[in-house]
Scaffold this active site. Structure first.
Site, PDB file in Angstrom:
ATOM      1  N   LYS A 248     -60.437  -6.355  19.326  1.00  0.00           N
ATOM      2  CA  LYS A 248     -61.894  -6.514  19.388  1.00  0.00           C
ATOM      3  C   LYS A 248     -62.458  -5.663  20.517  1.00  0.00           C
ATOM      4  CE  LYS A 248     -62.237 -11.396  17.943  1.00  0.00           C
ATOM      5  NZ  LYS A 248     -63.032 -11.226  16.725  1.00  0.00           N
ATOM      6  N   ARG A 322     -57.904 -17.507   9.169  1.00  0.00           N
ATOM      7  CA  ARG A 322     -57.638 -17.907   7.781  1.00  0.00           C
ATOM      8  C   ARG A 322     -56.134 -17.921   7.488  1.00  0.00           C
ATOM      9  NH1 ARG A 322     -61.213 -13.105   5.462  1.00  0.00           N
ATOM     10  NH2 ARG A 322     -62.291 -13.610   7.403  1.00  0.00           N
TER      11      ARG A 322
HETATM   12  N1  BES Z   1     -62.773 -15.747  15.715  1.00  0.00           N
HETATM   13  C1  BES Z   1     -63.383 -14.764  14.916  1.00  0.00           C
HETATM   14  C2  BES Z   1     -64.720 -15.185  14.356  1.00  0.00           C
HETATM   15  C3  BES Z   1     -65.834 -15.375  15.357  1.00  0.00           C
HETATM   16  C4  BES Z   1     -66.698 -14.335  15.630  1.00  0.00           C
HETATM   17  C5  BES Z   1     -66.043 -16.588  15.946  1.00  0.00           C
HETATM   18  C6  BES Z   1     -67.730 -14.520  16.521  1.00  0.00           C
HETATM   19  C7  BES Z   1     -67.059 -16.773  16.844  1.00  0.00           C
HETATM   20  C8  BES Z   1     -67.923 -15.737  17.131  1.00  0.00           C
HETATM   21  C9  BES Z   1     -62.469 -14.405  13.740  1.00  0.00           C
HETATM   22  O1  BES Z   1     -61.124 -14.542  13.951  1.00  0.00           O
HETATM   23  C10 BES Z   1     -62.699 -12.961  13.435  1.00  0.00           C
HETATM   24  O2  BES Z   1     -62.349 -12.174  14.247  1.00  0.00           O
HETATM   25  N2  BES Z   1     -63.264 -12.681  12.287  1.00  0.00           N
HETATM   26  C11 BES Z   1     -63.561 -11.361  11.896  1.00  0.00           C
HETATM   27  C12 BES Z   1     -63.118 -11.203  10.464  1.00  0.00           C
HETATM   28  C13 BES Z   1     -63.173  -9.797   9.982  1.00  0.00           C
HETATM   29  C14 BES Z   1     -62.063  -8.984  10.611  1.00  0.00           C
HETATM   30  C15 BES Z   1     -63.058  -9.820   8.492  1.00  0.00           C
HETATM   31  C16 BES Z   1     -65.059 -11.170  12.002  1.00  0.00           C
HETATM   32  O3  BES Z   1     -65.797 -12.095  11.701  1.00  0.00           O
HETATM   33  O4  BES Z   1     -65.479 -10.103  12.456  1.00  0.00           O
HETATM   34 MG    MG Z   2     -60.242 -12.785  14.743  1.00  0.00          MG
END
Ligand code: BES
Ligand code: MG
Ligand code: ZN
Length: 466
Positions: A248, A322
């Protein structure tokens, strides 16, 4: 802050007497009617406050008048909000003690206590200079039963908020396991890495394999005296989500210690349920690990086999929640429960869609979804149903495996919901996405910034009322 209940507080000596005012009505105290109502035209809109220094004209040093809005529109949610606003005002004037004497017919003590506790909450353990805290508040007229139930709910929220606010350095998978094991009245089993391997949880294990912290699979079980329903609650327990090799950006990673807010919620609920003793069986399940980049991390292109034998091509290592939930869902379905609810900070897309105002909800049973939405609405947590159209699955199609773990950026919350459904078998199931509601960037309502304990009130009421 200690919360007490007493028959009658208005005649007792106290620092601040807190009374109510409905819009268009007078208050129970003449001095308040004289100054607030007649002189200053204080209306008493919901959450408005008016402070009076009594200068010896009352048994209280100060009287705080709190607006409750229109009497005919007053309900438990408004009670919680109004008490929360009153506490904020009391903090501002640096009061130590206050007595609440509300002149209302309803026994809304539970909401009052929850409102007070939410507003009083601070995560200040790392501050040398602590902000002001009240020592004690007393409520008149509410039943002891309502006050006690309110305290149980408030404590559960605090468990969840403290865990989600805590640094990832401390709130590790092992720490979550320790908290789970310390809850009295539950049967708890912690599965270590080799046992998780034996259970063939290939998706969960892959996510955790890049971290120095070993994964823990946590299963808590509460059994009521009678069992009218069996429910499994699964909380996403990513103790830190760096994104993995699909790292990230810094700004998005900053608050990712909160990626175990679903797990924190389940731990809060399980810690309270033994005190409420409802006639149900409740399983609390957490697949806890960290998502880290390292030489041992899982990689884009890897093919994982989940507990139910389905294969998953890793499209993006940041869609880790997931994967852990997939194995947890398989495990829960094998328990032969009536209902499974998973709660997770799952998708940024949910934050985009609903902001920090509402959580997303999806599932395979309309009645169960509606019941959860209603339960939430009654206790002040908003849920909005997102559609489970099967077309959302199209973008998850893989050339080499049964599915990929990510698809199109658009409709990301629903794609995640459809992915999860692949691991649900013969059971009523709902998925709650708290990505937007679990952790606030800025204060909102009675909440300070940081963890909110999202889902605790709703899930606790849900299991209690079943
Ligand atoms: N933990 C994150 C989701 C999240 C984002 C929670 C912002 C709280 C605040 C999750 O694991 C994630 O990284 N999701 C990605 C999925 C994507 C790679 C399809 C996302 O939402 O960007
Ligand atoms: Mg994630
Ligand atoms: Zn995550």
């Amino acid at each position: 802050m200690e919360i007490k209940v007493s028959e009658n507080v208005s005649s007792a000596l106290c620092e601040v007497l807190v009374i109510n005012k409905f819009e268009g009505e007078r208050t129970s105290q003449e001095i308040a009617n004289k100054f607030a109502v007649e002189k200053d035209g204080f209306e008493g809109k919901l959450g408005e406050t008016y402070l009076i220094h009594t200068l010896g004209q009352s048994t209280a040093d100060k009287i705080l008048v709190v607006g409750l809005g229109k009497r005919e529109e007053f309900n438990e949610n408004k009670m919680r909000e109004a008490v929360g606003k009153a506490i904020k005002k009391l903090q501002q004037i640096k009061a130590k003690n206050a007595s609440f004497d509300f002149d209302i017919e309803n026994d809304f003590g539970k909401s009052a206590v929850i409102g007070a506790s939410i507003a009083d909450y601070a995560f200040d353990k790392y501050k040398n200079k602590k902000p002001h805290h009240m020592d004690e508040i007393t409520f008149a007229k509410f039943s002891e039963e309502q006050i006690n139930e309110g305290k149980i709910f408030a404590d559960a929220m605090k468990v969840a908020r403290d865990l989600a606010n805590e640094s990832a350095q401390i709130a590790t998978p092992a720490k979550l396991a320790e908290v789970a094991s310390s809850i009295e009245g539950l049967e708890t089993k912690i599965y270590e890495k080799d046992e998780i391997e034996n259970m063939k949880m290939g998706a969960f294990l892959a996510v955790g394999q890049g971290s120095a912290q070993s994964p823990k699979f946590i299963h808590m079980k509460y059994t009521g005296k009678e069992v009218k329903k069996r429910i499994a609650l699964i909380g996403k327990g990513i103790c830190f989500d760096s994104g993995g090799l699909d790292l990230k950006p810094a700004a998005s990673m900053l608050t990712m210690r909160d990626d175990m807010s679903g797990a924190a919620c389940v731990l809060g609920v399980m810690s309270a349920i033994t005190k409420l003793q409802p006639d149900v069986e409740v399983h609390g399940i957490i697949a806890a690990c960290e998502n880290m980049p390292s030489g041992t991390s899982y990689k884009p292109g890897d093919v994982l086999t989940a507990k139910n034998g389905k294969t998953i091509e890793v499209d993006n290592t940041d869609a880790e929640g997931r994967l852990t939930l997939a194995d947890a869902l398989c495990y829960a379905c094998e328990l032969e429960v009536d209902e499974v609810i998973d709660i997770a900070t799952l998708t940024g897309a949910c934050l985009v869609a609903l902001g920090s105002v509402a959580s997303g909800i999806m599932g395979n049973d309309k009645e169960m979804i509606n019941k959860l939405i209603e339960t939430g609405a009654d206790c002040g947590e908003k849920f909005w149903e997102l559609p489970m159209f099967k077309e959302y699955f199209n973008s998850l199609k893989s050339d080499i495996a049964d599915m990929k773990n990510t698809g199109s950026r658009y409709g990301g919350s629903q794609t995640a919901g459809l992915f999860l459904q692949e691991f649900v078998k013969d059971v009523k199931w709902c998925h709650i996405d708290i990505a937007g509601t679990a952790f606030l960037e800025k204060p909102q309502g009675e909440f300070i910034s940081g963890a909110t304990g999202a889902g605790v009130r709703t899930l606790l009421n849900y299991v209690k009322n079943n």
